[in-house]
Design an enzyme around this catalytic site. Structure first.
Site, short mmCIF file in Angstrom:
data_model
loop_
_atom_site.label_atom_id
_atom_site.label_comp_id
_atom_site.label_asym_id
_atom_site.label_seq_id
_atom_site.Cartn_x
_atom_site.Cartn_y
_atom_site.Cartn_z
N CYS A 1 7.03 18.43 25.62
CA CYS A 1 6.79 18.40 24.18
C CYS A 1 8.09 18.12 23.44
O CYS A 1 9.06 18.86 23.58
CB CYS A 1 6.18 19.72 23.70
N CYS B 1 7.55 26.14 19.47
CA CYS B 1 7.93 25.75 18.11
C CYS B 1 6.92 26.37 17.16
O CYS B 1 5.91 26.93 17.58
CB CYS B 1 7.96 24.22 17.98
#
Length: 1529
Positions: A1389, A1428
């Protein structure tokens, strides 16, 4: 006052102070030697060495990997090198000792085994050319260690200092070393002598007159003013006894007289004379060491000589002891009565063992001595006479006078209680008329209670390959040199060697052949009670060499023999293991690669025997550059292939599990030697699997560890002999091989180039790329006018890069010659030639430089010769002043920009404008600060008043990209055909999301590929559209095939109930999409600004309700699909099936729901069936809560709107939100209502600010009532009042459950949704096998788990059998683990700031101990982690959540609702593991003790006041537990 209590510490301190490099030889990198823990402490404190002036380099090396090779390189480069090592390393390192002896290398050797050491480790290498010093007390260890280093520096020769630590355990502590004395003896400031590498070997081991030359510093004054390292050494002179009273050993100074009272006076500290070259002999060595000992005596009062005699001056009998405890003999003699035979005997010991100074030995003894007993503690004697006995005989043979009687003894272990008995035996023999040579005294095998030999332990990581062997071959697996096995008294080091294992296999094969012969004879003689054994043995004998058939027959044979009862039957049963045709293996480590001929690998391969070798290479790729060229191991795979008779495979379990399986199966089938070289990198034996995974990926991707299989007989089966299995590097490897072919002859002519050539290639490529890029810019700017301005940027998320490019364009418009480059793309050597340099950098992680600026910063930071006095510069930094809210962490705000500005200024740069700082907390984020900084720059450059500047085009937005895409086509098709890169354009990266795929790169490999001059390891993630998460068994198999053949061999079950594939390279994108389509699935609208996958409760308990709701989910999904034909056109048509173009170049398309620009942002819909909120219905743009009618079937839905999880750290304008209740709608109208809600968002959502574009902000901006009215206006109907419902939980229920129709469902735990095969858990294989027989459904849950649904009672046995076989039936995990969830995060990611999926299991493991202790094992606590703040794992609804802030650092949130109905709130910001554990462990204990009945963890945290509840999204940032510091940064 500090003191020293162990010999290891005393030697380690001197070694550290006296060296540039210390090679610390250890049993393993996770296990300390008696030296290493002290060396590590000094190194961690960065204590400076007296020699190096800075902290010396400490190199830990495992003792089984040719450790002394690590000393050769630095020694040859003129470094002061020392080695700390156990003695058993010496003999195996003999080839290196002859080379090291010619260098001033010092080895401190602890004799082993520790309780009863074997001195043959020393005597076996006595002719290696080393000077050898022995210590017998703790104080001597300190003094002799120092003498050894001083002697090596003066003589240029290697010195071995050896001692028995066990002999000193009772010694009193000693003071720290005197630093003034250390400096004096080491002649600091004078270059050490260099050994003559061409001199004959062994010039120091006898008085033979050979004269190798050396450079000798004479009478060096050592006052050098070196800074005193206060952390080590006391700096004060510690006077010992007066010179006249000193004896040879501090332990016996009060009892024995010493003959060592030499009157030599040292001149070392009195004058400075020139360095001269002169020959050195044994006497020369003695003179040098005598000067050193004199200096020690002058400073401390302690006196030493080559030999030490203690006892009466008129003794007639003497003991020469070469063993671990002379003091015990001395004490016994002191206590002797006059009538004892050994009364008044003397004792002789040696300090300078090599060179052997026979004349000194003879002169040290009183002339009255007539008889000498030589006691040698040597367990492995290779000659009839002991080496010390021979030395002493030669000494007296050449000495003048009468030669005494000299009798040798082999000294075993003697208990203190029996020392007098031992002495009587020695002297009875010595005083007899015909003494017998070579008598043994004491126990030859050492003490009965001696400390066990430290076993060779295989690191836990290495068990991965052993588990695979066990899975494949089961009962027929035989590992000949298995560690921790019993080998009839053979030491673990010997039994683990290839020679031992090979011999064992040969013997075992012969025993089986004898067994087969016995069976064949039995068949003919028919000695059995019945015919059954004979018949089955006949069948078996025919297939004895066919493993599959023989092993199938073996149980039948055993069964018949067991009931026969005849003597022969019982005899054959006693050897029943021979019925199995074994898969026989030798297991080796990378130590086998250092010397193939001697290690035994050569013999195995050359024998042609049918033996399999698994050789595990453990050196991490990242450490290969630090490895000295002389340590480069031989390539066993290539070596074996050159033989031509061996099967060879190179594998890596953390890269391709499937390839490992294939290789081991093929190796087992191959009739001949097989070599499987397996990669499993670790720096320490206790490294985590994550570390091994990251290192493996680097090695395989770059080509350091290619995956391949070589079958020399492949052609006979129509297969290629060589198969390259590392897919990504096929082309790169081919190019490398071409280069390698070209350079082969060069390497042969210049072997010294070979070891460094490939290592430097990547850096050369990188430098060449930088130079070409810079030159291209210069060429472009040559014709332009104006001052030059070079703009360098470092950017992670694109903001700094965009700012740099915009500044460059504005500079050009003002007439400047601008050049814009990433910092790491800029050749640093050109920096001093620039006129104006502007640097723009964002802030990454914990105040770190972005990835494309780190190398530039390191070069600038560490440069000692960069002169920038002619360079004008300025810096602008981008940061967030609240990102690290704690006062102590404020230094991280804009740290890269500040540090860079200060460093360039320190290097002489002239500041154009003060460092500018952009702050995300300002009204316009970083633009606020930038708007103030940029005009100052133009003014100082004199271009601030340029007229008629062109109007700047607005920045390209996602809305522009969508509008110009021609209904999501863009240039995707053209980008797929571009084979020059693995990437696609930035605009196409946005558009491919609508097609269900994201471009990513492997972040584990970024730095290494960059260093190699390669683009990032680009690959794509593909996400399927799977309404409600329901798939058929055939679809499961097809998904499994895609992941194996086109992806990275794993599947991810996502939090949105669908399949996700990673690692799909660009060339395989279309085949993967087409394979998904063949499975009657699609990926369109799985991502992008459209309605994504519609979720639905899995609900295994109520199949009818599930079927009703799933049907609506499918209807909504189909109804809201985009209408563009671009998907079919790009992915599903072949070259001969082009879509017809009309009206010029444009395809006529229409999007009745979405329009040409689709939605402002992503749109998510979820459906839950109370009482189970397993889909987190509050977390989505639309949440549908199923309401049952009175008959139990679906009536309709309560509709929620405005849920959403995405947040930006420290941007309080962004927040998570739970859905708001709109009202009830009938089931048949749900899809229409969803459409209308989506259309209101389409028309009213924020298309200018993507951080404010989700439906949650639209609802809050408009107000819920206004929003509801707009939906009702479009719909033409009104929402009904919401119906009653309640939720109990939002987790899955594991194990078997039975529904109302009598069908069975099994919910299995898939940790974080990752479906893969590992050595200990072949999950992926097991699920594939189940899919082959399963007749129901696979249901993917929103918590990333899997349900085998609709299993009939008749199919239960086979399903249960397969579940058990592959360990898939295990749900016996803690409630904390079962309730956890994590997003993918690293390495794929691009948004991840920290680990998530790969770290959460480790964190839970560290918490489970306190969970168990507190009685919480069965309690569900919802814990989630994301890399995140985008919230893919829906962390904001968890009772406890960790959201990545920087690598290794997380924000911690508490207080979420267990049912998924309440948001949590920030408790601590930017904390690392240690603080996480310090918070969670006591909190869990408190929860266990103080909770109310039925109280959930999140509720408990609120009740006790740890956190305040979040009542709605807009209050998410209010009343947090951690108050941010408002102080200036």
């Amino acid at each position: 006052m500090a003191s020293i209590i162990t010999a290891g510490e005393a030697a380690a301190r001197i070694s550290y102070l006296s060296s540039d490099v210390v090679v610390s030889v250890q049993p393993s990198l996770a296990a300390d030697s008696e030296f290493s823990k002290h060396l590590r402490t000094f190194a961690q404190k960065k204590v400076p060495s007296v020699v190096a002036k800075t902290a010396p380099e400490v190199l830990p090396v495992r003792e089984n990997v040719d450790p002394l090779l690590s000393a050769l390189g630095p020694a040859r480069n003129g470094k002061a090198v020392s080695v700390t090592s156990p003695s058993h390393v010496l003999v195996q390192s003999v080839p290196h000792l002859y080379q090291l002896a010619q260098c001033p290398v010092v080895m401190h050797v602890s004799l082993q085994p520790s309780r009863y050491p074997d001195y043959s480790d020393i005597t076996s290498i006595r002719q290696s050319g080393f000077v050898m010093l022995q210590s017998e007390s703790l104080q001597e260890v300190q003094d002799m260690a120092l003498a050894a280093h001083a002697l090596a520096r003066r003589s240029g020769k290697g010195v071995i200092h050896f001692f028995s630590s066990a002999n000193m355990e009772a010694d009193d502590p000693i003071p720290l070393e005197q630093l003034d004395l250390v400096r004096q003896l080491l002649d600091v400031g004078v270059a050490p002598a260099s050994g003559d590498s061409t001199a004959p070997d062994g010039g120091l081991y006898a008085e033979d007159g050979r004269t190798p030359s050396t450079t000798l510093p004479h009478n060096q004054n050592s006052a050098t003013g070196v800074t005193h390292p206060t952390e080590i050494g006391n700096g004060a002179a510690q006077k010992g006894p007066e010179a006249g009273s000193v004896t040879a050993s501090s332990a016996e100074s009060s009892r024995r007289e010493s003959s060592d009272d030499s009157g030599r006076v040292s001149s070392l500290a009195t004058s400075v004379e020139s360095i001269e070259t002169r020959p050195i002999t044994s006497d020369g060595i003695y003179n040098l060491v005598s000067q050193i000992w004199d200096a020690i005596r002058t400073s401390t009062g302690r006196s030493y000589d080559a030999f030490t005699y203690s006892g009466p001056a008129d003794a007639e009998n003497a003991l020469f002891i070469f063993g671990s405890d002379p003091v015990m003999f001395a004490q016994a003699i002191d206590r002797a009565n006059s009538s004892d035979l050994y009364a008044k005997a003397g004792i002789l010991t040696t300090r300078l063992y090599r060179p052997w100074l026979g004349s000194k030995a003879a002169a040290t003894l009183p002339r009255t001595v007539k008889r000498i007993s030589v006691l040698e503690q040597i367990r492995r004697k290779t000659t009839k006479w002991g080496p010390l006995l021979l030395d002493l005989l030669m000494s007296f043979k050449t000495a003048a006078g009468t030669t005494p009687v000299i009798i040798g003894y082999k000294l075993g272990y003697i208990e203190p209680a029996t020392i007098q008995q031992a002495l009587r035996g020695i002297f009875q023999n010595l005083l007899s008329e015909a003494p017998i040579q070579n008598l043994e005294i004491g126990r030859p095998d050492g003490p009965t209670t001696r400390a066990p030999e430290p076993p060779l332990m295989r690191p836990e990581l290495e068990n991965a390959y052993l588990k695979i062997l066990d899975q494949l071959f089961g009962d027929r697996l035989y590992i000949a040199n298995q560690l921790q096995s019993s080998h009839a008294g053979i030491s673990s080091r010997l039994s683990a060697s290839p020679e031992y294992g090979f011999g064992s296999l040969i013997a075992r094969s012969q025993r089986r052949q004898d067994f087969i012969s016995k069976v064949q004879a039995a068949i003919k003689s028919h000695p059995f009670t019945t015919d059954a054994p004979r018949n089955w043995l006949s069948k078996w004998a025919l297939q004895a060499d066919d493993s599959k058939k023989a092993n199938c027959l073996a149980p039948e044979v055993v069964s018949r023999l067991s009931v026969d009862g005849s003597p022969l039957a019982n005899e054959l049963l006693s050897a029943r293991s021979m019925l199995l045709k074994e898969s026989q293996w030798l297991i080796g480590s990378n130590s086998w690669a250092y010397d193939l001929g001697n290690s035994g690998v050569h013999h195995v391969i050359a024998s042609g025997a049918n033996v399999n070798m698994l050789i595990i290479e453990s050196q991490p790729y990242s450490e290969r550059a630090a490895t000295d060229a002389v340590r480069r191991k031989k390539d066993i795979g290539l070596y074996a292939m050159n033989f031509g008779n061996a099967y060879v495979a190179s594998v890596a379990v953390y890269s391709s599990y499937t390839q490992v399986l294939s290789a081991m199966i093929e190796a087992d089938k191959f009739n001949g030697p097989s070599v499987v070289v397996a990669y499993l990198p670790y720096s320490r034996e206790d490294d985590s699997p994550l570390t091994a995974l990251q290192e493996t990926k680097k090695a395989v991707d770059i080509g350091y560890w290619p995956l391949y299989r070589w079958d020399p007989n492949g052609g006979e089966h129509g297969e290629p002999n060589f198969k390259l299995d590392s897919e990504r590097i096929r082309r790169e490897l081919e190019e490398f091989l071409k280069r390698d072919n070209y350079m082969t002859q060069v390497m042969k002519r210049h072997p010294d180039l070979a070891s460094n050539l490939s290592g430097s290639y990547g850096s050369e490529v990188r430098a060449l790329q930088k130079r070409k890029a810079k030159d291209a810019y210069n060429e472009l700017l040559e014709g332009l006018y104006g001052a030059p301005m070079t703009i360098l940027f470092a950017s992670d998320n694109g903001n700094a890069e965009g700012l740099a490019k915009r500044l460059g364009n504005r500079g050009k418009a003002r007439g400047l010659k601008t050049m814009v480059m990433a910092m790491d793309d800029y050749p640093i050597e050109d920096l001093s030639t620039e006129e104006n340099v502007i640097m723009i950098t964002s802030t990454a992680g914990q105040g770190e430089f972005p990835q494309n600026g780190r190398a530039f910063w390191e070069a600038v930071k560490n440069s000692t010769d960069l002169e920038l006095s002619g360079v004008n510069f300025s810096v602008f930094g981008l940061g967030d002043s609240h990102y690290w809210p704690r006062k102590e962490d404020k230094i991280y705000y804009n740290k890269p920009g500040k540090d860079l500005y200060a460093r360039i200024l320190a290097l002489g740069g002239k500041s154009l404008v003060e460092c500018g700082l952009g702050d995300d907390q300002d009204p316009d984020a970083f633009q606020t600060g930038y708007a103030e900084w940029e005009p100052k720059l133009w003014k100082v450059l004199g271009v601030d008043k340029v007229a008629d500047l062109p109007e700047e085009p607005p920045p390209l937005t996602n809305e522009d990209i969508k509008a110009a895409s021609n209904y999501l086509r863009g240039t995707i098709a053209e980008g797929l055909r571009d084979e020059t890169t693995g990437a696609i354009s930035a605009s196409d990266q946005q558009l491919t999301k609508f097609h269900g795929t994201y471009m990513q790169d492997d972040r584990d490999l970024r730095d290494e590929r960059k260093a190699q001059g390669l683009e990032p390891a680009y690959a794509f993630m593909i996400r399927c559209r799977l309404p409600g998460g329901v798939a058929t068994p055939s679809q499961w198999i097809q998904m499994d095939d895609i992941s194996t053949n086109l992806g990275n061999e794993t599947m991810k079950l996502t939090t949105r109930q669908t399949f996700q594939f990673h690692g799909v390279v660009k060339g395989k994108l279309r085949p993967a999409m087409q394979a998904i389509n063949r499975a009657l699935m699609t990926t369109i609208a799985a991502c992008g600004d459209v309605n994504r996958n519609v979720m639905c409760s899995s609900l295994p308990q109520h199949s009818k309700s599930h079927a009703d709701v799933w049907a609506v989910a499918k209807k909504i999904s189909d109804h809201l699909l985009p209408s563009t034909t671009a998907y079919h056109e790009i992915w599903l048509t072949d070259e001969n099936d082009k879509k017809t173009q009309v009206a010029g170049d444009a395809v006529v398309d229409h999007e009745p729901l979405y329009g040409p620009t689709y939605l402002p942002r992503k749109f998510k819909i979820s459906m839950a069936i109370p009482p189970y909120n397993d889909t987190d219905v509050y977390a989505h743009d639309i949440g549908l809560i199923a309401i049952k009618a009175s008959d139990g079937r679906l009536d309709g839905f309560n509709i929620l709107v405005g849920g959403g999880m995405g947040v930006t750290h420290n941007n309080k304008k962004t927040y998570p939100r739970t859905g708001s209740m709109m009202g009830f709608v009938p089931a048949g109208k749900a899809h229409i209502v969803c459409e209308k809600i989506m259309l209101v968002q389409r028309d009213h959502g924020d298309r200018k600010n993507r951080k404010h574009a989700r439906l949650k902000y639209t609802v809050d901006d408009m107000g819920l009532d206004v929003f509801r009215s707009k939906v009702e206006d479009l719909w033409g109907e009104k929402f009904e009042s919401p119906r009653l419902f309640h939720f109990d939980s939002n987790i899955d229920t594991f194990g078997w459950q039975r529904d109302e129709e009598g069908l069975n469902h099994f919910t299995m735990f898939i940790e974080n949704g990752r479906v893969e095969d590992t050595a200990s858990f072949p999950m992926k294989t097991g699920l594939r096998e189940i899919a082959k027989v399963h007749k129901g459904e696979f249901r993917l849950t929103a918590n990333q788990h899997l349900i085998l649904s609709n299993v009939s009672d008749g199919d239960l046995p086979i399903i249960k059998e397969l579940l058990a076989k592959y360990k898939l039936d295990n749900t016996n995990f803690s409630g904390l683990r079962l309730s956890s969830s994590a997003c993918v995060a690293f390495p794929t990611c691009g948004l991840a700031m920290a680990e998530s999926e790969r770290y959460l299991p480790e964190l839970i493991t560290k918490l489970e101990e306190v969970v168990e202790e507190s009685g919480l094992r069965q309690d569900s606590i919802v814990m989630r982690m994301t890399g995140c703040p985008n919230g893919c794992a829906r962390p904001w609804l968890a009772e406890v959540a960790f959201v990545g802030k920087a690598y290794g650092a997380y924000n911690m949130y508490l207080g979420g609702g267990y049912h998924g109905q309440r948001l949590n709130k920030l408790y601590r910001s930017s904390i690392k593991e240690e603080e996480i554990l310090s918070i969670m462990k006591p909190l869990l204990k408190q929860y266990a003790l103080e909770r109310n009945e039925g109280e959930r963890f999140g509720d408990f945290c609120i009740r006790i006041g740890m956190i305040k509840p979040t009542t709605e999204g807009k209050t998410f940032h209010e009343d947090t537990a951690e108050v941010e510091s408002d102080e200036e940064v």
